[in-house]
Design a protein around this motif. Structure first.
Motif, PDB file in Angstrom:
ATOM      1  N   TYR A   1      41.294  50.081  40.407  1.00 33.52           N
ATOM      2  CA  TYR A   1      40.683  51.320  40.863  1.00 33.52           C
ATOM      3  C   TYR A   1      41.054  51.520  42.331  1.00 33.52           C
TER       4      TYR A   1
ATOM      5  N   GLN B   1      39.451  53.421  45.869  1.00 31.00           N
ATOM      6  CA  GLN B   1      38.296  54.097  46.451  1.00 31.00           C
ATOM      7  C   GLN B   1      38.648  54.651  47.822  1.00 31.00           C
TER       8      GLN B   1
ATOM      9  N   GLY C   1      34.109  57.907  51.202  1.00 29.62           N
ATOM     10  CA  GLY C   1      33.121  58.871  50.736  1.00 29.62           C
ATOM     11  C   GLY C   1      33.191  59.191  49.260  1.00 29.62           C
ATOM     12  N   GLN C   2      34.045  58.488  48.529  1.00 36.49           N
ATOM     13  CA  GLN C   2      34.199  58.743  47.098  1.00 36.49           C
ATOM     14  C   GLN C   2      33.831  57.498  46.297  1.00 36.49           C
ATOM     15  N   GLY C   3      33.638  57.685  45.012  1.00 37.93           N
ATOM     16  CA  GLY C   3      33.485  56.541  44.132  1.00 37.93           C
ATOM     17  C   GLY C   3      34.852  56.012  43.740  1.00 37.93           C
ATOM     18  N   PRO C   4      34.904  54.801  43.188  1.00 36.00           N
ATOM     19  CA  PRO C   4      36.192  54.266  42.724  1.00 36.00           C
ATOM     20  C   PRO C   4      36.813  55.169  41.658  1.00 36.00           C
TER      21      PRO C   4
ATOM     22  N   PHE D   1      39.821  55.359  38.666  1.00 37.20           N
ATOM     23  CA  PHE D   1      40.633  54.530  37.776  1.00 37.20           C
ATOM     24  C   PHE D   1      42.126  54.726  38.016  1.00 37.20           C
TER      25      PHE D   1
ATOM     26  N   LEU E   1      40.534  48.321  44.426  1.00 41.26           N
ATOM     27  CA  LEU E   1      39.616  47.402  43.769  1.00 41.26           C
ATOM     28  C   LEU E   1      40.182  46.937  42.431  1.00 41.26           C
TER      29      LEU E   1
ATOM     30  N   PHE F   1      33.826  43.320  39.634  1.00 41.31           N
ATOM     31  CA  PHE F   1      34.758  43.736  40.665  1.00 41.31           C
ATOM     32  C   PHE F   1      35.012  42.654  41.702  1.00 41.31           C
ATOM     33  N   GLY F   2      36.230  42.674  42.231  1.00 39.45           N
ATOM     34  CA  GLY F   2      36.559  41.885  43.402  1.00 39.45           C
ATOM     35  C   GLY F   2      36.159  42.618  44.666  1.00 39.45           C
ATOM     36  N   PRO F   3      36.377  41.982  45.833  1.00 40.83           N
ATOM     37  CA  PRO F   3      35.968  42.595  47.101  1.00 40.83           C
ATOM     38  C   PRO F   3      36.886  43.720  47.566  1.00 40.83           C
TER      39      PRO F   3
END
Lengths: 114, 114
Positions: A35, A37, A40-43, A45, A91, A105-107
């Motif tokens: 993903y 990101q 200000g947005q979500g992840p 795909f 991500l 999820f990873g960091p």
């Protein structure tokens, strides 16, 4: 147990350069997702692997982006001719596909293109 | 178009009170919904999920409610604690139709006031 790991944690590169981002999923997880990101947005795909094959790459923005998972575990996201608009946190997530649908999820890798 | 919407970018709640985070979706193919919590510089952490065949799922202090007819879900946290301060993302997928990729909302920043 160990979670999803991603390297590097931060990457600064110049416009036009090539970068590789690595993801180590949780051991035994067959499904792997990338993903992106933006601030200000979500992840959002990018691509999904089931085993070694890309089952869904519909989220890759253009042909500068490519990902592989040659042995069904570690995956590498490759970006050619980077552009400033590629700057984001990338991500990786994995899931066991055991009838549950949670993704772990990873960091993330923060990519900055200057 | 934004298929998963979180219309409140931020929310402040007194410690010990109930926090209610809302999420709306437009794609009727979604049949599995998840909430993730994200701290700065970390990846999203799975909190709780709900299948479309249910209207409520509870796990400790966290409860998710799903209203399919309204295409609306909410996350209730009670009692709220300072450690709950984070960004919360709503996500949806269609795994029963073979599409497990997650579509995320833009997130709600929850601040718990001591």
């Amino acid at each position: 147990g160990a979670g999803v790991s991603q390297t590097p944690s931060n990457k600064v590169t110049e416009k036009g350069k090539y970068v590789e981002l690595r993801c180590d999923p949780i051991s035994g997880h067959t499904a792997l997702y990338w993903y992106r990101q933006s601030l200000g947005q979500g992840p959002e795909f990018l691509i999904y692997f089931q085993g070694t094959g890309a089952a869904d790459d519909s989220g890759l923005p253009n042909d500068r982006f490519f990902a592989v998972r040659p042995e069904g575990s570690v995956s590498t996201l490759k970006i050619q001719r980077t552009e400033r608009g590629d700057s984001a946190v990338y991500l990786c997530a994995s899931s066991p596909r055991d009838g549950t649908y949670e993704q772990y999820f990873g960091p993330g890798t923060r990519l900055t293109v200057t | 178009d934004q298929q998963v919407k979180q219309n409140s970018p931020s929310l402040s709640v007194q410690e010990g009170r109930i926090s209610i985070l809302n999420c709306d979706y437009t794609n009727s193919m979604f049949d599995y919904f998840l909430w993730y919590k994200k701290y700065p510089a970390e990846g999203p952490t799975f909190l709780i999920s709900i299948s479309s065949i249910k209207d409520k799922n509870e796990d400790g202090r966290f409860t998710v409610f799903l209203n399919k007819s309204a295409k609306h879900l909410s996350l209730h946290i009670v009692p709220s604690q300072p450690g709950d301060s984070a960004v919360y993302f709503c996500a949806a997928s269609a795994p029963f139709g073979g599409n497990e990729k997650l579509t995320f909302g833009t997130g709600t920043r929850l601040t718990i006031i001591p």
